[in-house]
Design a protein around this motif. Structure first.
Motif, PDB file in Angstrom:
ATOM      1  N   ALA A 258       0.838  -1.200   0.000  1.00  0.00           N
ATOM      2  CA  ALA A 258       0.000   0.000   0.000  1.00  0.00           C
ATOM      3  C   ALA A 258       0.877   1.256   0.000  1.00  0.00           C
ATOM      4  CB  ALA A 258      -0.933  -0.010   1.211  1.00  0.00           C
ATOM      5  N   LEU A 260       3.947   1.495  -1.341  1.00  0.00           N
ATOM      6  CA  LEU A 260       4.473   1.614  -2.706  1.00  0.00           C
ATOM      7  C   LEU A 260       3.427   2.261  -3.614  1.00  0.00           C
ATOM      8  CD1 LEU A 260       5.989  -1.982  -3.146  1.00  0.00           C
ATOM      9  CD2 LEU A 260       7.293   0.090  -2.752  1.00  0.00           C
ATOM     10  N   ASP A 261       2.180   1.821  -3.459  1.00  0.00           N
ATOM     11  CA  ASP A 261       1.098   2.371  -4.278  1.00  0.00           C
ATOM     12  C   ASP A 261       0.975   3.875  -4.059  1.00  0.00           C
ATOM     13  OD1 ASP A 261       0.610  -0.168  -5.171  1.00  0.00           O
ATOM     14  OD2 ASP A 261      -1.171  -0.507  -3.932  1.00  0.00           O
ATOM     15  N   LEU A 262       0.996   4.298  -2.789  1.00  0.00           N
ATOM     16  CA  LEU A 262       0.847   5.730  -2.473  1.00  0.00           C
ATOM     17  C   LEU A 262       1.988   6.545  -3.074  1.00  0.00           C
ATOM     18  CD1 LEU A 262      -0.378   5.788   1.243  1.00  0.00           C
ATOM     19  CD2 LEU A 262      -1.658   6.437  -0.797  1.00  0.00           C
ATOM     20  N   HIS A 264       3.687   5.824  -5.729  1.00  0.00           N
ATOM     21  CA  HIS A 264       3.393   5.915  -7.165  1.00  0.00           C
ATOM     22  C   HIS A 264       2.341   6.968  -7.459  1.00  0.00           C
ATOM     23  CE1 HIS A 264       5.520   2.910  -9.569  1.00  0.00           C
ATOM     24  NE2 HIS A 264       5.572   2.160  -8.480  1.00  0.00           N
ATOM     25  N   PHE A 265       1.263   6.968  -6.646  1.00  0.00           N
ATOM     26  CA  PHE A 265       0.177   7.943  -6.862  1.00  0.00           C
ATOM     27  C   PHE A 265       0.704   9.373  -6.785  1.00  0.00           C
ATOM     28  CE2 PHE A 265      -2.976   4.706  -4.880  1.00  0.00           C
ATOM     29  CZ  PHE A 265      -2.987   3.993  -6.075  1.00  0.00           C
ATOM     30  N   GLU A 362      -0.253   8.950   4.009  1.00  0.00           N
ATOM     31  CA  GLU A 362      -0.422   9.787   2.819  1.00  0.00           C
ATOM     32  C   GLU A 362       0.599  10.919   2.794  1.00  0.00           C
ATOM     33  OE1 GLU A 362      -2.951   8.638   4.594  1.00  0.00           O
ATOM     34  OE2 GLU A 362      -4.386   7.743   3.193  1.00  0.00           O
TER      35      GLU A 362
ATOM     36  N   LEU B 157      -1.560  -3.906   7.391  1.00  0.00           N
ATOM     37  CA  LEU B 157      -2.448  -3.062   6.578  1.00  0.00           C
ATOM     38  C   LEU B 157      -3.846  -3.026   7.210  1.00  0.00           C
ATOM     39  CD1 LEU B 157      -3.000  -1.388   4.059  1.00  0.00           C
ATOM     40  CD2 LEU B 157      -3.389  -3.508   2.807  1.00  0.00           C
ATOM     41  N   PHE B 233     -10.533  -2.613  -0.327  1.00  0.00           N
ATOM     42  CA  PHE B 233      -9.216  -2.029  -0.601  1.00  0.00           C
ATOM     43  C   PHE B 233      -8.331  -3.131  -1.163  1.00  0.00           C
ATOM     44  CE2 PHE B 233      -4.799  -1.013   0.415  1.00  0.00           C
ATOM     45  CZ  PHE B 233      -4.717   0.288  -0.071  1.00  0.00           C
ATOM     46  N   ILE B 234      -7.580  -2.806  -2.218  1.00  0.00           N
ATOM     47  CA  ILE B 234      -6.668  -3.794  -2.812  1.00  0.00           C
ATOM     48  C   ILE B 234      -5.257  -3.214  -2.816  1.00  0.00           C
ATOM     49  CG2 ILE B 234      -6.110  -5.141  -4.886  1.00  0.00           C
ATOM     50  CD1 ILE B 234      -8.789  -5.972  -3.727  1.00  0.00           C
ATOM     51  N   ALA B 235      -4.329  -3.911  -2.183  1.00  0.00           N
ATOM     52  CA  ALA B 235      -2.939  -3.450  -2.157  1.00  0.00           C
ATOM     53  C   ALA B 235      -2.160  -4.038  -3.330  1.00  0.00           C
ATOM     54  CB  ALA B 235      -2.271  -3.869  -0.848  1.00  0.00           C
ATOM     55  N   GLY B 236      -1.250  -3.240  -3.859  1.00  0.00           N
ATOM     56  CA  GLY B 236      -0.350  -3.750  -4.898  1.00  0.00           C
ATOM     57  C   GLY B 236      -0.704  -3.324  -6.307  1.00  0.00           C
ATOM     58  N   ILE B 237      -1.443  -2.211  -6.445  1.00  0.00           N
ATOM     59  CA  ILE B 237      -1.858  -1.788  -7.786  1.00  0.00           C
ATOM     60  C   ILE B 237      -0.650  -1.427  -8.654  1.00  0.00           C
ATOM     61  CG2 ILE B 237      -2.317   0.638  -7.113  1.00  0.00           C
ATOM     62  CD1 ILE B 237      -4.814   0.224  -9.119  1.00  0.00           C
ATOM     63  N   THR B 238       0.457  -1.060  -8.020  1.00  0.00           N
ATOM     64  CA  THR B 238       1.649  -0.718  -8.806  1.00  0.00           C
ATOM     65  C   THR B 238       2.725  -1.806  -8.717  1.00  0.00           C
ATOM     66  OG1 THR B 238       2.585   0.524  -6.945  1.00  0.00           O
ATOM     67  CG2 THR B 238       1.253   1.756  -8.513  1.00  0.00           C
ATOM     68  N   LYS B 275      -9.010   4.065  -2.645  1.00  0.00           N
ATOM     69  CA  LYS B 275      -7.698   4.099  -3.287  1.00  0.00           C
ATOM     70  C   LYS B 275      -6.586   4.091  -2.242  1.00  0.00           C
ATOM     71  CE  LYS B 275      -5.613   6.383  -7.254  1.00  0.00           C
ATOM     72  NZ  LYS B 275      -5.370   7.646  -7.908  1.00  0.00           N
ATOM     73  N   THR B 276      -6.886   4.668  -1.062  1.00  0.00           N
ATOM     74  CA  THR B 276      -5.925   4.699   0.039  1.00  0.00           C
ATOM     75  C   THR B 276      -6.648   4.215   1.304  1.00  0.00           C
ATOM     76  OG1 THR B 276      -6.535   6.924   0.740  1.00  0.00           O
ATOM     77  CG2 THR B 276      -4.857   6.762  -0.972  1.00  0.00           C
ATOM     78  N   PRO B 277      -5.880   3.825   2.329  1.00  0.00           N
ATOM     79  CA  PRO B 277      -6.519   3.394   3.572  1.00  0.00           C
ATOM     80  C   PRO B 277      -7.449   4.467   4.149  1.00  0.00           C
ATOM     81  CG  PRO B 277      -4.238   2.702   3.581  1.00  0.00           C
ATOM     82  CD  PRO B 277      -4.425   3.541   2.347  1.00  0.00           C
TER      83      PRO B 277
END
Lengths: 374, 288
Positions: A258, A260-262, A264-265, A362, B157, B233-238, B275-277
């Motif tokens: 999560a 890593l995703d943030l 990237h965002f 965030e 998470l 929520f899904i982790a790992g989109i990137t 998209k975020t927690p």
């Protein structure tokens, strides 16, 4: 852990699965010597663990001894999808009548072992499954009952085998299943399983992927690797290299992903990440920082949600790493976010250091991308 | 009512004499969980924090009444420990251990199913029904009793998202970590079904990650069978393909199991995906 084709074939041969005659070589001189000794027409195959080797030019068909030398030389200087070729398998060529597919794998959906057979070998089995589902047959195996002959006969009838060939295929499948179980395999496949013009079945390729969690039962395969991933595993950490410029440390796989995703965002790109896991004590945090710093990172983000992991221990690890690793935060700024168990104590320890402390995930992601840009 | 565990749950701890087992036994007892006995082969006769230790589950159950076991046994012996609990009639087994070989889990899973027991995990933080009982390793103080059920493949998470909820005054009925391994005892759907039938749960948060197709199947189930709202929520989109992202089961393999297709499947089924927690927190708040 993935075995090389030549390693897998050695196991196949020992378990009685027919494989082509061959030898693994590490220099063109060795190659020429083998070509002379066998006198047969050969195929030269680069030994890499990535798929799509043929298309990438990793399989060559030299016509004579001299060409064998050239082929080995060329392959040993190749890199296939980022993997350096360090060995070449020379094998006698086989006369192909038909190419089949045979494999065993762990199916996450049904939580069973499945055996998959197809009349379309030599191509990616996932593609066959999508484009020609009628050319595939599969059976689910109860681990307590094991693999039964009748089920295999049904499978091979389905993909068009009969008579002698079917009996041979059943025998090969039983041996392959034995290998799959004996070697704690996640995937064990023969693609293609070749039906030769003289009616024999031969494993032209061999894939054997073993479960990393079961390596303790197969120490003969444990490689002492000179990789950071290996060093991390030994220290009880999980380290993965990516291709950006921000280093990420976190506890727990989901939280790290999560994070890593943030990043990237926010427009940043992680260089690597290290999951320090549950209950990470200070020495692990130090090792994690060392691993992250082994790559050229422009900034580091440490995101910890304390549960079993205590924030004060994490803070002590950071403190220790600072005194021993001589980290220059004017060059590599470090953003830290601590939450959960003993957060206040942790913050107290960090207050004397030159770190950027933030409150939320965030804002941590936003900040680290900002400072990485400089 | 909550699901799986409540005030009446009576627990044995397998692997109680180890570092983690002993530490978390104390933590669980402090939270009010009824720990009736511990098991470590070869160490019967001692006690840990006042809990009597036995050499086997059979011996423990000869002296105590229990309906749940939590397992801290090291990976090479954990599959055996799960089967030992099930063999002796324990209905609910929670396995915390990470790193169990997948072939051990294939046999163990089959055995659990044949005996109609429920296995949560392995490689999971366990279960908590806030202010009632905790059979797990999560930091208890972030949880509040309430009406949102949580099911997740991840540990920390989940804490992050629970924290987002609790800070917004949203309590939880039960939180279940189903584990980050490729083969887990229980999937999303079984948990969703329990939450749907639980009168203390009014909404559910589903926390998934890359790897496998459990989230897609859950989306289909929610669309067809559930009346209660679900936020996901899904982790790992990137996450890049073919890299194991920390969890044994978190890997995009041969184009399968990426976050995008999971999010699409969930959205198509009418489920809101944060998209975020913190966005998950806001979405759940808007339902209340």
């Amino acid at each position: 852990m993935k075995l090389h084709e030549f390693e897998a074939k050695k196991i196949f041969r020992n378990e009685g699965i027919p494989v082509p005659e061959g030898k693994v070589v590490y220099s063109s001189r060795e190659g020429v010597k083998y070509a002379k000794s066998t006198g047969k027409k050969l195929v030269a195959k680069a030994q890499v663990k990535v798929g799509g080797r043929g298309k990438a030019g990793g399989i060559l068909f030299p016509e004579n001894e001299e060409e064998v030398g050239d082929a080995v030389h060329r392959l040993l200087n190749m890199e296939i999808k980022g993997e350096k070729v360090e060995a070449v398998l020379l094998e006698e060529r086989i006369e192909i009548d038909r190419e089949l597919y045979l494999g065993f794998t762990v199916d996450r959906e049904t939580r069973t072992i499945v055996c998959i057979g197809s009349s379309m070998g030599g191509v990616d089995i996932e593609r066959v499954a999508e484009e020609h589902p009628d050319r595939i047959s599969r059976i689910s195996i109860d681990p307590f009952i094991g693999l039964q002959d009748f089920a295999l006969r049904d499978l091979f009838f389905d993909i068009g085998l009969s008579g002698q060939t079917l009996s041979k295929a059943v025998s090969i499948a039983k041996r392959l299943y034995r290998i799959f179980v004996k070697y704690d395999s996640e995937l064990c496949e023969i693609n293609p399983l070749v039906l030769t013009s003289d009616g024999n079945l031969v494993a032209a390729d061999a894939v054997l992927n073993m479960d990393d969690n079961a390596i303790y039962r197969h120490l003969e395969f444990e490689r002492i690797e000179d990789s950071l991933e290996f060093r991390a595993r030994k220290a009880g950490l999980s380290y993965v290299e990516l291709d950006g410029d921000i280093g990420i440390i976190g506890n727990g796989a989901g939280l790290v992903m999560a994070t890593l995703d943030l990043v990237h965002f926010e427009g940043g790109k992680p260089a690597n990440f290290c999951d320090v896991g549950g209950g990470a004590r200070s020495d692990r945090i130090k090792t994690a920082l060392e691993l992250i710093l082994s790559k050229n990172v422009r900034a580091i983000l440490i995101n910890i949600f304390g549960g079993i992991t205590r924030c004060d221990e994490v803070a002590n690890g950071i403190l220790e790493a600072f005194s021993q690793l001589e980290i220059d935060t004017s060059k590599i700024p470090i953003v830290v976010r601590l939450a959960g168990t003993n957060r206040e104590e942790g913050m107290q320890i960090l207050s004397s250091m030159d770190l950027i402390i933030v409150d939320t995930m965030e804002s941590a992601a936003k900040k680290v991308v900002e400072v990485a840009r400089g | 009512m909550a699901i799986l565990i409540d005030e009446k749950t009576r627990v044995i701890v397998q692997g109680i004499t180890g570092r983690e087992g002993s530490f978390h036994t104390a933590q669980m007892m402090e939270y009010g969980t009824h720990i009736v006995a511990g098991v470590t082969p070869g160490k019967g006769g001692r006690d840990i924090h006042g809990v009597p230790v036995y050499d086997s589950v059979k011996r423990a159950l000869a002296e105590h009444d229990a309906n749940c076991s939590i397992i801290f046994v090291p990976a090479p012996f954990a599959g055996d420990a799960i089967m030992e609990a099930v063999h002796n009639g324990i209905e609910l087994v929670v396995c915390i251990t990470e790193g169990i070989p997948v072939h051990d889990m294939l046999r163990t899973y089959r055995y659990v199913k044949q005996n109609d027991a429920t296995l949560i995990g392995p490689n999971c933080p366990g279960i908590i029904s806030p202010e009632k009982s905790k059979v797990g390793i999560m930091p208890a103080y972030i949880f509040r009793n309430g009406n949102v059920g949580i099911v997740s493949r991840s540990g920390t998470l989940t804490y992050q998202i629970v924290d987002e909820l609790t800070r917004r005054d949203i309590g939880q009925s039960t939180c279940v970590g189903i584990g980050g391994d490729p083969i887990t005892g229980t999937g999303f759907i079984e948990m969703l079904e329990m939450f749907e039938n639980d009168d203390e749960t009014d909404a559910v948060v589903l926390i998934g990650e890359i790897g496998g197709t459990e989230e897609e199947k859950a989306a289909e189930y929610i669309r067809k069978e559930m009346s209660k709202p679900v936020v996901a929520f899904i982790a790992g989109i990137t996450a890049p393909p073919e890299k194991r992202m920390g969890h044994a089961g978190a890997i995009i393999q041969k184009g399968k199991g990426d976050a995008k297709s999971k999010i699409e499947a969930l959205k198509k089924a009418g489920i809101e995906v944060g998209k975020t927690p913190s966005e998950v927190g806001k979405l759940v708040k808007s339902l209340m």
